[in-house]
Write an enzyme that holds these catalytic residues in place. Structure first.
Site: not given
Length: 415
Positions: A312, A61, A216, A59
């Site tokens: 992340d 970005h 979240e 995970h």
């Protein structure tokens, strides 16, 4: 003649003096008895160091990575201000070349930390699909040496915003590996559930993964996890479904948690926990005592749920830190989830290797005879030592070829 022999290695299971024999990109033999006096194009003496499968970043970005400070530093560190700054960045700086250069830099950085597999979320609710189109190009370019999966992610919502559903359909036509939703950010509970139904339907259309940003939040009433698990059973999608974060689970009452754990286990969905970003983002607006910013990892593992750990965000409006090392995320997880028991260290390494491989649906991954000869040699003799020091691997090996090498850090004393 072997292509590569690695001698005198140790494993997470405590085996020592292990020798690996690599031929045609596969692990042909792995034992401590076979002589290493065989002919080989290259022999690496592991010197008792740890050999393990490559790390997997399940995970991240890539589209927002390395944007920290542009156009400004997040003044509060909160999610809403991060979303605003990301929108401004897209308006002012985001181009094909910008996305390509930053993403390529992150991939190279993470390879140096032993990552050879990655799942990246890409925001498709911007004014254009520039980031997605660029990452699709990069995905093809790095394919010979790096496994990159792309998940279409609706940062601004799938059902509440004007662009979400339309953009997701466009992203599917470009050939993404999976789709996502963020139900807790939709305008209403009903729209959040609607977004999940859309997500599963779209995943079926492309035979792709579902990867939900789920609960979240510090709101104990945010309960979309049960909906995801139920849909996984209804659609019979099971292991192809993953939820990230699920922080609200830390606030649920105990009878409900026990019911939920059974449902999650039955659905066979995966969980990804992201301790770096969640430790600084969660519980900002709650009173004291504050939560730890982490879901109930040990309870999930105890219920035989597949849980992975991920880095992340990396130097972005949402998270201003990070090195690109999964071990850093694992190190933080040890603290937040209080995983310092005798078996916990190996389990956390599993969460960035074998468990994460299950999230990505990988085959021929591991350290068994016949597996692809992609592995790491790390300057440590145990999972405990590896997580305590979180060093770069000494060798990153892809299909029997060394693609990165890092000399151990040494200190010269002048006392």
């Amino acid at each position: 003649m072997y292509d590569l022999i690695v001698k005198n290695a140790c494993t997470l299971q405590g085996d020592k003096g292990i020798n690996l024999f690599v031929q045609n990109g596969k692990i042909e033999q792995m034992d401590s008895k076979k002589s290493v006096e065989e002919e080989s194009k290259r022999v690496i003496d592991a010197k008792g160091r740890l050999v393990l499968p490559p790390f997997i970043e399940s995970h991240i970005h890539l589209d927002t990575a390395l944007t920290y400070g542009k156009p400004a530093v997040n003044p509060t560190g909160e999610l809403i201000d991060g979303i605003k700054l990301w929108g401004q960045y897209q308006e002012q700086y985001l181009t094909t070349n910008d996305v390509y250069e930053r993403a390529k830099q992150v991939i190279n950085l993470m390879i140096s930390h032993g990552v050879l597999y990655m799942r990246s979320m890409v925001d498709v609710t911007a004014k254009s699909l520039t980031a997605l189109e660029t990452l699709k190009q990069l995905q093809e370019e790095v394919a010979p040496y790096f496994h990159l999966q792309i998940i279409a992610f609706p940062q601004l919502g799938l059902t509440s915003g004007s662009l979400g559903y339309k953009r997701m359909k466009e992203a599917m036509l470009l050939g993404v590996d999976g789709v996502s939703a963020v139900p807790h950010l939709e305008a209403t509970r009903e729209k959040g559930i609607e977004s999940l139904h859309h997500c599963f339907q779209m995943a079926k259309e492309i035979d792709g993964f579902v990867h939900i940003f789920c609960d979240e939040t510090d709101d104990s009433e945010s309960r979309y996890l049960e909906v995801v698990a139920d849909l996984a059973i209804e659609y019979e999608w099971y292991e192809k479904v993953t939820v990230s974060h699920i922080n609200a689970m830390a606030y649920y009452n105990e009878p409900y948690v026990q019911k939920l754990l059974n449902l999650i286990a039955q659905s066979k969905i995966n969980v990804v926990t992201c301790p770096l970003i969640n430790s600084v983002m969660m519980a900002r607006n709650t009173g004291w005592p504050k939560g730890r910013g982490i879901t109930r990892v040990k309870d999930l593992l105890g219920a035989s749920v597949n849980v992975a750990v991920a880095h992340d965000d990396l130097m972005s409006p949402f998270y201003p830190l990070g090195t690109g090392s999964p071990l850093l995320a694992g190190h933080m997880l040890l603290h937040l989830a209080q995983m310092t028991g005798s078996d916990d260290f190996n389990q956390v390494i599993d969460m960035m290797t074998m468990n994460a491989a299950h999230v990505l649906g990988l085959n021929n991954y591991g350290l068994k005879i016949g597996d692809e000869a992609s592995f790491l040699i790390c300057p440590a003799e145990s999972a405990h030592e590896l997580l305590r020091n979180h060093p770069k691997p000494s060798y990153v090996i892809l299909k029997g070829q060394v693609i990165a090498q890092t000399e151990p850090e040494q200190t010269t004393w002048f006392l």
